[in-house]
Design a protein around this motif. Structure first.
Motif, mmCIF file in Angstrom:
data_model
loop_
_atom_site.group_PDB
_atom_site.id
_atom_site.type_symbol
_atom_site.label_atom_id
_atom_site.label_comp_id
_atom_site.label_asym_id
_atom_site.label_seq_id
_atom_site.Cartn_x
_atom_site.Cartn_y
_atom_site.Cartn_z
ATOM 1 N N TYR A 17 0.803 -1.247 0.051
ATOM 2 C CA TYR A 17 -0.078 -0.182 0.088
ATOM 3 C C TYR A 17 0.836 1.296 0.025
ATOM 4 O O TYR A 17 0.635 2.079 -0.725
ATOM 5 N N SER A 41 2.209 2.217 -3.152
ATOM 6 C CA SER A 41 1.283 2.408 -4.241
ATOM 7 C C SER A 41 0.912 4.075 -4.102
ATOM 8 O O SER A 41 0.230 4.401 -5.097
ATOM 9 N N GLY A 96 2.513 -2.305 -5.969
ATOM 10 C CA GLY A 96 1.936 -0.897 -5.538
ATOM 11 C C GLY A 96 1.541 -0.096 -6.628
ATOM 12 O O GLY A 96 0.340 0.668 -6.841
ATOM 13 N N ASP A 110 -2.343 1.295 -7.611
ATOM 14 C CA ASP A 110 -2.523 2.711 -7.815
ATOM 15 C C ASP A 110 -3.207 3.063 -9.402
ATOM 16 O O ASP A 110 -3.967 3.550 -9.300
#
Length: 326
Positions: free
Chosen positions: A69, A72, A192, A196
């Motif tokens: 995360y 991202s 990531g 995104d």
């Protein structure tokens, strides 16, 4: 405030904290096993049958999800150095387990690392771009060169171990594991960035999972995560384990920064933010070195067991392996 600081930085700190806990749990299980050989894959096969080691792996998995995360929404040039905070958690928890008091030098090293993270937050306050994804050609290049390097480093480490050069062996295992973790971080960065893209386009999660399984990044992550864990466990087994962890942490933190800025078009901070970025890297590197020296000093003053690791139960032979398995 950029998303990199508002969301990525807290996620990275949480991930680093969990990564700092996992080696303590895993080391306790690893040092109950006979000494490993080669890349540590045989040792790893035995460790996966130990609930304690699997608990440490579960902690690492949670850390990995937070890292995905973070990558991202934040550049690897920010995430990588902050991940070195795992050393602080590792050192403080290990000291608590051994009822040791942190030296003034160790406390100063922690302050340097915290100051470095604060400067990173300033450096990326308005420069939070995540750059471009690596091409398949670049990922395959990392795969081939990383495997060759891991094999050579493991060969040198095993020779050093057989020759009784414990510190050299731990250092080489730490280097090999650090490079493997760095390549795994680059694969994680792919996850990531893909996340995104899916989040921005509104594509379903099934599409995201399919893309990961159909590309090389997933397999790169699996190969180098297994290699890194196996090599790290080899380094954690010896009495010089306190050397292996900071070496692994330092390389895995800074190698992705160099690659992110040179190969993956991540934006470099400018003006005073660039000065803060460079100063932050220097402070974090100095903190890692300071904590490593503090732990080495603790070993020298201790009773011959690693001051950076919790002492496992049972008696031990003169070579450091357990006389009886738990």
């Amino acid at each position: 405030m950029s998303a990199a600081i508002g969301y990525g930085l807290p996620a990275t700190i949480g991930s680093a904290a969990l990564y700092g806990v996992a080696p303590l749990v895993q080391a306790k299980a690893a040092r109950r096993e006979d000494a490993g050989r080669g890349l540590g894959l045989g040792l790893l096969a035995r460790l996966v049958r130990r609930p304690l080691w699997l608990a440490g792996l579960a902690v690492e998995t949670a850390a990995f999800l937070l890292e995905v995360y973070a990558l991202s929404v934040a550049p690897v040039a920010l995430v990588g150095p902050v991940m070195a905070l795992d050393m602080i958690v590792f050192t403080l928890l290990a000291g608590h387990a051994l009822r040791e008091h942190l030296s003034h030098a160790g406390a100063a090293a922690i302050c340097l690392m915290v100051a470095g993270v604060a400067l990173l937050a300033y450096a990326f306050a308005r420069h939070g771009g995540v750059g471009s994804m690596a091409s398949t050609k670049v990922l395959l290049l990392f795969l081939s060169t990383g495997l060759v390097f891991a094999l050579l480093a493991a060969l040198g480490a095993n020779r050093a171990a057989l020759g009784g050069r414990v510190a050299t062996a731990a250092f080489l295992f730490g280097v090999a594991a650090g490079v493997a973790y760095a390549i795994a971080t680059l694969a994680t960065r792919q996850f990531g960035l893909a996340l995104d893209e899916r989040r921005s386009s509104g594509d379903p999660i099934a599409s995201y999972v399919f893309d990961l399984l159909s590309g090389p990044a997933f397999y790169l992550l699996i190969v180098f995560s297994v290699l890194a864990i196996g090599l790290e466990q080899r380094g954690l087994q010896g009495q010089a384990a306190v050397i292996a962890f900071p070496v692994t942490s330092g390389i895995s933190a800074f190698l992705p920064v160099v690659l992110g800025l040179t190969l993956f078009d991540e934006p470099v901070p400018t003006g005073p933010h660039l000065v803060a970025f460079v100063a932050a890297l220097v402070l974090i590197a100095a903190g890692i070195a300071g904590l490593a020296r503090d732990r080495v000093a603790a070993v020298a003053e201790g009773d011959g067991q690693s001051a950076g690791m919790p002492r496992p139960g049972g008696t031990r032979r003169a070579d450091g392996t357990p006389a009886t398995k738990a």
